[in-house]
Each structure stands twice: as C-alpha cells, then as structure tokens.
Design an enzyme around this catalytic site. Structure first.
Site, PDB file in Angstrom:
ATOM      1  N   GLY A 165       0.936  -1.079  -0.134  1.00  0.00           N
ATOM      2  CA  GLY A 165       0.115   0.107   0.155  1.00  0.00           C
ATOM      3  C   GLY A 165       0.919   1.207  -0.038  1.00  0.00           C
ATOM      4  O   GLY A 165       1.806   1.385  -0.666  1.00  0.00           O
ATOM      5  N   GLY A 166       0.563   2.273   0.690  1.00  0.00           N
ATOM      6  CA  GLY A 166       0.992   3.576   1.150  1.00  0.00           C
ATOM      7  C   GLY A 166       2.376   3.357   1.373  1.00  0.00           C
ATOM      8  O   GLY A 166       3.528   4.153   0.916  1.00  0.00           O
ATOM      9  N   GLY A 400      24.049  10.497 -30.817  1.00  0.00           N
ATOM     10  CA  GLY A 400      23.638  11.099 -29.496  1.00  0.00           C
ATOM     11  C   GLY A 400      24.063  10.599 -28.334  1.00  0.00           C
ATOM     12  O   GLY A 400      24.141  11.094 -27.221  1.00  0.00           O
ATOM     13  N   ALA A 401      23.981   9.040 -28.373  1.00  0.00           N
ATOM     14  CA  ALA A 401      24.513   8.357 -27.169  1.00  0.00           C
ATOM     15  C   ALA A 401      26.034   8.909 -26.773  1.00  0.00           C
ATOM     16  O   ALA A 401      26.219   8.534 -25.591  1.00  0.00           O
ATOM     17  CB  ALA A 401      24.799   6.905 -27.588  1.00  0.00           C
TER      18      ALA A 401
END
Length: 510
Positions: A165-166, A400-401
């Site tokens: 849960g939380g 771009g790498a």
C-alpha cells in the site's frame, strides 16, 4: 531505588525479549526479528534506543504494546554514526499507527539534524486500519521527511517482509532499496485487489517480490537470498558514502593507483567493434581490488552503475555493457544511469564513465516508451553535475549516445580515449549509405564502392586522433595505463568547485 531498578530491568528485558510465541512464528517464516537485524547491521554495543516505552493511546494495556511495533534509535557502522528504525512484525504485524509513525518521524528528524545516514528496515502489514486517517497521516509524515532529507543525507531502505500500500512509497523515495528473498513484498495493491479489478490471479512474489523489482520494475537496487548477507552489504554501502552532502566522501589509504599499469586491459576489449566483452572486467582493472558494489545488477543490464574506490577514494562508475544488447542505451538504461549520476552528484562522489556505445536502441516500442524523455534524464543529470567527472572512450561512441555518455560538450572535466576508439555520428557503413546514396545506386559494383568509401570515411573522420585534434578528447592513452590516468585525473580534480545558476531548481524531464 534498588526495587525501582529491578522493576525497570525486568520491564526492559521483557520488552526487548518480546513475545516468545511471536518470535518463534517470525523465525518459522525464515525471518529475523527487528532486534536481531539491528544486531547484524550495527557495530556491537553501539545501539542507543529511543522510545522503548512508547505505547499507542487508548484501549486496555494488553492492546497497547510497548514500542508499538517499531524499534528506533541510533548506532554506528564502522565507527560512523547512523540512525535507524526497524519495524517489528511480532507486534501487531508491524502495522503503522500514530505512535509507531511518530517514533519514525522523530528518528528521521534526528538523522537530518545530525547530518547522518538514515536506514529503515521495513517489515509491516501496512496501515493500522483501526486507527483510520491517523495511520495515513503517519505515512504522509514519513514521505514528507524522505523528500526533505533527499540529497542531504543518504537514505537506505531494507525490505525484509511485506511493505504494501502507501508504505511502498517510502522505499521508492529513498536512495537505495534492498530486498530480501521470498519474504520481501513491495506493491501498492495486493493480489486480492488485482484479481478483483482485473480478473488476473497472481501471487505475492509474482506481483511484488524481490526478483520482480530487481529485474523488471527497477524498484529494488539490490536483491539478496538471506538477511545476513543483505545487512552486511548495507554496512559496506554506508562505508562508501559521506554522512551528508556537506562532508567529504570517506577515503581509505592510497593504493598506489597512479603507478599501477594493468596489462590485462590490453586483452579484454576486442578490436572488432561488433564483438562483445564484459565491461565488468574493465571496471575491475580500473578500480581498487574487491571494492565494486554494483547497483541494479538485474535491471537494465546494458548499462552498469557501481560504487567503488580508486586509489582509496570512493567513486561512481557508469559503463556501457556490450554483453547486453551490445551496450546500446534504451529507456530503462537511461533512467538507471540518470538516477545514479544524480545521487553521486548530490553527495560529492566523483564520476568515471566508461564508454562503448553504438547509440540509442531504435524501434517503435522505444519511441513510444519515451526513450527521448528518458534519455533526456541522463543528459540532464550529467549536464547539472558539478562533481569531478572523467570520461574514458573504450571502443566506440556513436551519435547522440556519445553526447549523453558524459562527453566534453556536456561538461566532462577530462576525456580520455583508447587508441582504437571510434567517435562519430554513426558507423562508417551507415554514414556511407546516407552520404553516397546516389553514387552507390549508380555504381556497377556498389559493394566494392561502399567498402572503398567506408575505408575513406574511417580514415578521415573516425580515426583515434580526430577528436583529440579538435579538443574533444584530452589524451589518447595506452589501455594498460587507464587506471593510472583515471587516478591522476581524479587527483587533479579533487578540489574542483563550480557554482550553478541562481534558481529554485531545474525542471528535470521526469
């Protein structure tokens, strides 16, 4: 006073010993108790408990257990101060109520005030339902403090049992998450809810077990089969980290790295750029012996992120891994490396980047998965980083790498390259196909012309000294001297200072 002391000693001993039946049940699940975990984690005799007598408000005494299911305090790891909390599953399933949360809040506040690492041992059934919104408020207070401490003190989560849960958000907000074997469970909604909503039946392990988060979701930084080994590595991790963002990274005596040639480095990397090899072998030769602690080993294996030491100094190492997907960058790898770079920068840990990258992974799936956005995270992380940064181009760096992997253009302080390196927009074959498309289409022997043009392209633009001649590489080095040159570079940059622009904060492409 003698009677008072006897009563207090008996009460204290009973609280520390716990309910024998509950302890047996914990052991039957293959789990240690909260206090047994702390005994392994902390230096012997160093633990100072805070809140031993704390109890929840209201109700009969038998429903108001001492400690309220969490052990909090401070101790030492290798003589260095840390603050800890350990949820106690033997008391109300370690569930979080108002008093339980208040104890955690207090120890988090003390850790931040003292400038010392915070370690949370999670083993809880979740929010105490009978306390209603007060339990939710307790979780909110933990999350708020996690964020306030982020980048100020190291925060480490260890998931030893359920964390549902939380509660799952606190480990996600901390810097490192350790998960232990089959007992660890980390998810927002349990199997019953998943089945009710989706109709799919799934086990706890399949939904949020350690292996799932270690290899699929990337939530778990480290995965272990047993608690003792896990806690020993938590101790080692703390030894590599500064106490806070204002203190220097802890160093060990020098190891002679600045005069340490490594002949094996001339043999590990194949000349053929298409042949794979294990970048871990390169890392082992560059860093001090037996110091590597690899993060997220099972997730996004095409990039390696590790903490280690070079000449006794702690460093962060990022390296492409040709053994996985040829070392290409994809969305997961970019996220993994970006978070690691930002952590190292926040705590003043120098970065060494070992580059052998053919580019970003092409494909519809990657584009739709947001590879542009995730790649921008890594680009952003390097661009904003102010720690000493050394780049080593091991074999190839395309497109771009190349820019993203800590090139000079995005702020690397020192760029070194091996003699066989290839740095270009793309490989020779692909470049020729684009540049000379018409000539190849009209040629009587297109394959022969393609090979000739590719050789010419390589000779003019992709040779090892092309980048060095233009100031994008500072030195072309003999591979056997890599450890020497990296150690010298880090020593040269040790006192680096760089002030950023005046702003509240940047807008990371999350």
């Amino acid at each position: 006073m003698g009677e008072v002391r006897r009563r207090d000693a008996a009460l204290r001993a009973g609280i520390v010993a716990g309910d024998p039946g509950a302890v047996r049940r914990q052991h039957s699940l293959g789990k240690l108790t909260a206090r047994e975990r702390l005994a392994i984690l902390l230096d012997e005799g160093s633990f100072v408990e805070i809140g031993l007598y704390r109890r929840p408000d209201g109700g009969p005494d038998e429903r108001r257990p001492y400690t309220d299911g969490v052990v909090t305090g401070s101790g030492e790891i290798y003589g260095r101060r840390v603050f800890v909390y350990a949820q106690d599953f033997t008391i109300a399933g370690g569930s979080l109520g108002a008093a339980h949360a208040a104890k955690i809040h207090r120890v988090m506040d003390l850790a931040l005030a003292a400038g010392a690492p915070l370690i949370g041992l999670n083993d809880s059934g979740g929010a105490r339902i009978q306390e209603g919104v007060m339990a939710l408020d307790g979780f909110g207070g933990i999350f708020f403090r996690n964020v306030q401490a982020s980048g100020v003190i190291p925060q480490i989560s260890v998931v030893c049992g359920p964390c549902a849960g939380g509660a799952a958000y606190s480990p996600a907000l901390t810097d490192f998450t350790f998960m232990v074997g089959d007992a660890a469970q980390l998810y927002l909604t349990g199997p019953d809810v998943v089945e009710a909503v989706t109709g799919r039946r799934v086990t706890h392990a399949e939904l949020g077990g350690a292996q799932v988060h270690g290899s699929t979701s990337g939530v778990a930084t480290f995965v272990y089969d047993d608690e003792a080994a896990c806690l020993e590595d938590v101790r080692y991790l703390v030894s590599l980290l500064p106490a806070n963002n204002l203190e220097p990274v802890p160093a060990l005596p020098r190891t002679g790295a600045q005069g340490d040639e490594r002949p094996a480095l001339a043999e590990i990397v194949p000349v053929d750029p298409a042949r794979p090899y294990d970048m871990r072998l390169v890392i082992d030769e560059v860093v001090d012996e037996d110091t590597v602690l690899e993060l997220h080993e099972g997730w996004a294996p095409n990039v390696i992120c590790a903490l280690a030491r070079i000449d006794g100094e702690a460093v962060g190492v990022v390296g492409n891994q040709p053994m996985a997907m040829a070392g290409v960058l994809d969305a997961d790898a970019a996220q993994k490396a970006a978070r690691f770079v930002r952590f190292c920068d926040a705590f003043g840990i120098p970065l060494v980047t070992l580059v052998d990258v053919p580019g970003f992974l092409p494909g519809v799936e990657q584009e739709h998965a947001g590879v542009i956005r995730h790649g921008a995270k890594l680009l952003y992380a390097y661009c904003e980083s102010t720690v000493p940064r050394v780049q080593v181009i091991v074999r190839k760096a395309y497109g771009g790498a190349y820019i993203v992997m800590d090139s000079r253009s995005v702020g690397a302080d020192l760029s070194l390259a091996w003699p066989g390196n290839e740095v270009a927009v793309m490989g020779a074959a692909g470049a020729v196909n684009v540049i000379h498309r018409r000539a190849l289409a009209a040629a009587p022997d297109p394959e022969g012309l393609r090979a000739e043009l590719a050789d010419d392209y390589t000779r003019r633009l992709v040779h090892p000294y092309y980048s060095a001649e233009r100031g994008l590489v500072d030195d072309v080095i003999d591979p056997v001297r890599t450890r020497i040159e990296v150690a010298r570079g880090l020593a040269m940059l040790r006192t680096k200072r760089r002030a950023g622009p005046q702003r509240k904060h940047g807008n990371v492409p999350l």
